[in-house]
Scaffold this motif. Structure first.
Motif, PDB file in Angstrom:
ATOM      1  N   THR A 177      44.100  89.125  71.340  1.00  0.00           N
ATOM      2  CA  THR A 177      42.806  89.816  71.378  1.00  0.00           C
ATOM      3  C   THR A 177      41.875  89.099  70.412  1.00  0.00           C
ATOM      4  OG1 THR A 177      43.883  91.900  71.870  1.00  0.00           O
ATOM      5  CG2 THR A 177      41.624  92.019  71.091  1.00  0.00           C
ATOM      6  N   PHE A 217      37.803  90.696  73.326  1.00  0.00           N
ATOM      7  CA  PHE A 217      38.191  89.834  74.450  1.00  0.00           C
ATOM      8  C   PHE A 217      39.709  89.648  74.466  1.00  0.00           C
ATOM      9  CE2 PHE A 217      33.927  88.654  73.140  1.00  0.00           C
ATOM     10  CZ  PHE A 217      33.248  88.895  74.315  1.00  0.00           C
ATOM     11  N   VAL A 218      40.299  89.978  75.599  1.00  0.00           N
ATOM     12  CA  VAL A 218      41.745  89.843  75.738  1.00  0.00           C
ATOM     13  C   VAL A 218      42.039  88.528  76.454  1.00  0.00           C
ATOM     14  CG1 VAL A 218      43.829  90.852  76.741  1.00  0.00           C
ATOM     15  CG2 VAL A 218      42.052  92.331  75.797  1.00  0.00           C
ATOM     16  N   ILE A 219      42.827  87.712  75.822  1.00  0.00           N
ATOM     17  CA  ILE A 219      43.149  86.394  76.384  1.00  0.00           C
ATOM     18  C   ILE A 219      44.630  86.371  76.740  1.00  0.00           C
ATOM     19  CG2 ILE A 219      43.194  83.906  75.937  1.00  0.00           C
ATOM     20  CD1 ILE A 219      40.991  84.501  73.785  1.00  0.00           C
ATOM     21  N   GLN A 220      44.912  85.996  77.960  1.00  0.00           N
ATOM     22  CA  GLN A 220      46.301  85.867  78.394  1.00  0.00           C
ATOM     23  C   GLN A 220      46.520  84.444  78.876  1.00  0.00           C
ATOM     24  OE1 GLN A 220      46.950  88.935  81.298  1.00  0.00           O
ATOM     25  NE2 GLN A 220      47.293  90.480  79.725  1.00  0.00           N
ATOM     26  N   LEU A 221      47.513  83.827  78.306  1.00  0.00           N
ATOM     27  CA  LEU A 221      47.816  82.435  78.654  1.00  0.00           C
ATOM     28  C   LEU A 221      49.276  82.365  79.065  1.00  0.00           C
ATOM     29  CD1 LEU A 221      46.670  79.386  76.647  1.00  0.00           C
ATOM     30  CD2 LEU A 221      49.060  79.572  77.229  1.00  0.00           C
ATOM     31  N   SER A 222      49.546  81.686  80.143  1.00  0.00           N
ATOM     32  CA  SER A 222      50.945  81.506  80.520  1.00  0.00           C
ATOM     33  C   SER A 222      51.167  80.063  80.937  1.00  0.00           C
ATOM     34  CB  SER A 222      51.324  82.456  81.656  1.00  0.00           C
ATOM     35  OG  SER A 222      50.668  82.087  82.835  1.00  0.00           O
ATOM     36  N   GLY A 223      52.333  79.603  80.629  1.00  0.00           N
ATOM     37  CA  GLY A 223      52.634  78.212  80.961  1.00  0.00           C
ATOM     38  C   GLY A 223      54.128  77.977  80.986  1.00  0.00           C
ATOM     39  N   GLY A 224      54.523  76.954  81.677  1.00  0.00           N
ATOM     40  CA  GLY A 224      55.932  76.625  81.757  1.00  0.00           C
ATOM     41  C   GLY A 224      56.164  75.154  81.455  1.00  0.00           C
ATOM     42  N   ASP A 225      57.360  74.870  81.010  1.00  0.00           N
ATOM     43  CA  ASP A 225      57.690  73.481  80.718  1.00  0.00           C
ATOM     44  C   ASP A 225      59.195  73.300  80.884  1.00  0.00           C
ATOM     45  OD1 ASP A 225      57.239  70.904  80.092  1.00  0.00           O
ATOM     46  OD2 ASP A 225      56.687  71.233  78.009  1.00  0.00           O
TER      47      ASP A 225
END
Lengths: 181, 268
Positions: free
Chosen positions: B144, B149-157
């Motif tokens: 937050t 502002f709510v920020i959502q991040l997703s990722g893969g590796d």
């Protein structure tokens, strides 16, 4: 610039320039009002509506299209944004035209209510997101920001309610003050 | 000389003014928040990141990483939470969960975000002891920013898992009968420690007959550092009454909180 004496009509077109050596109208108990003509108000309302449409429809539309080229998307429907923006500008124009009438208060409420409903509609879907390198996605939710924005139309509706009450309870008080020569 | 506005007219004007002021303040806030956000500097993949893996006393491998986040803007990030899961790239089976504690990153601060994942090496994940695996690491970041502002991040590796007993083998040699009547079973133990942590403990062996009767047992202490291996032959003695032919060699490893079975080898 045209002027007219206070009349019983809501909208008083003004045609006669007040002579510089005329006795003060207030002394006769009838203030001289300087109300812009309907045509003039319509012209300004159209200009204002056009500018508003540019500000709240054209520019957001252009920016959303621009950023979508970079993979930045939003669930906010562009068509809905445009339709509501045009409607909001139209109500705003009607409100401007109706300023010297009793319809000004209710139209102020209507314009604020429209932006209030529009914000309520946007809050659950207010987000932008983008994808990076196929494996990273980012979403930014700004619904809470729009919740704070609801305060502005709330105050607008309150102001419209006060104006409506004033025009009903004390007819012509506002018009006599606003348009007094 | 200006006339005094009527009371209701003034009230309406004040309300309208407050509404406009609120809107102006929100726009100023939005502009400064956007400007501040442009000064966020996550150092992902840079030299400031550090990662490591160690074996916890409870027998789980703890993978730790840290990501630096420089917040040179005007607003804080609170809370910031990272969630992480590791799954098998081939089967898709979920192997481990982890993440970071909820953090507050004050404006002007340069904060290191510690991220830990605990990979159990027992139960359904036991294959990780002896098999190198291609794993998939998936991360979710919830933050937050500026309280609004709510920020959502997703990722893969992808993540390459190096097994601590990679290619483990306890291969029996040809049993020989000693002059005293006991049978000697040579067992060659070999594996590579492809993990980043050492294998420190004891490997115990049990030579069994085809019916599951234990002919002999023995254990060896090991201290095999990561990146090295073990290739050694040990002799196990069993009485002549016990024929290991057609049986098997069972191996277990005890150490660093682990007490696990290693692959069983058949005796020809």
């Amino acid at each position: 610039v045209t002027a007219t004496a206070s009349s019983t009509e809501n909208v008083g077109p003004a045609y006669v320039p007040a002579p510089t050596n005329a006795p003060l109208p207030a002394a006769e108990g009838k203030p001289v009002l300087l109300i812009p003509s309907l045509g003039r108000r319509l012209a300004w309302a159209i200009v204002r509506a056009a500018l508003l449409i540019v500000a709240i429809v054209v520019i957001p539309w252009y920016l959303l299209n621009l950023v979508s080229g970079y993979g930045i998307g939003t669930p906010v429907p562009l068509l809905g944004l445009a339709a509501l923006g045009v409607a909001f500008a139209a109500v705003g124009a009607a409100r401007y035209v109706s300023r010297p009438t009793r319809a000004f208060g209710p139209l102020t409420i209507a314009a604020s209510l429209m932006s209030f409903v529009y914000l309520l509609y946007l809050i659950p879907i207010a987000s932008i997101g983008f994808q990076h390198a196929d494996n990273v996605s980012v979403a930014i939710y700004f619904g809470r920001f729009l919740q704070y924005c609801l305060l502005a139309p709330l105050f607008g509706m309150a102001a419209g309610a006060v104006t409506t009450y004033e025009d009903v309870a004390r007819p012509r008080e506002r018009i006599n003050y606003e348009y007094a020569l | 000389m200006s006339r005094r506005a009527p009371a209701l007219y003034r009230l309406s004007g004040i309300l309208r003014g407050i509404g406009t002021a609120v809107l102006v303040l929100l726009v100023i806030f939005l502009v400064t928040a956007a400007y501040s956000a442009a000064h966020l500097r996550p150092s992902v993949g840079g030299h400031q990141n550090s990662s490591g893996i160690q074996l916890d006393p409870n027998g789980t491998a703890q993978i730790t990483e840290s990501v630096n986040l420089s917040n040179q803007g005007y607003y804080s990030i609170a809370p910031l939470v990272v969630q992480l899961e590791i799954s098998n790239a081939t089967t898709g089976a979920l192997l481990a969960l982890g993440g970071s504690p909820a953090l507050t990153i004050a404006p002007g601060a340069n904060t290191s975000i510690p991220i830990s994942v605990w990979v159990p090496l027992t139960g359904s994940s036991e294959a990780l002891l002896t098999q190198d695996e291609a794993l998939v690491e998936h991360a979710w970041v919830n933050a937050t920013y500026a309280s609004i502002f709510v920020i959502q991040l997703s990722g893969g590796d992808n993540y390459s898992w190096g097994a601590p007993f990679s290619g483990f083998s306890a291969a029996p040699g040809e049993p020989t009968v000693e002059s005293n009547g006991t049978v000697v079973v040579p067992v060659t133990v070999s594996f590579s420690n492809r993990a980043a942590f050492p294998d420190q403990g004891t490997i115990s062996f049990t030579v069994e007959t085809s019916t599951g009767v234990a002919c002999s047992t023995g254990s060896i202490p090991i201290d095999v550092q990561g990146g090295t291996g073990l290739y050694q032959t040990f002799s196990f003695y069993s009485p002549t009454t016990c024929d290991p032919a057609g049986g098997s060699i069972r191996s277990t490893y005890q150490g660093s909180g682990l007490d696990v079975a290693l692959p069983t080898e058949p005796i020809p």
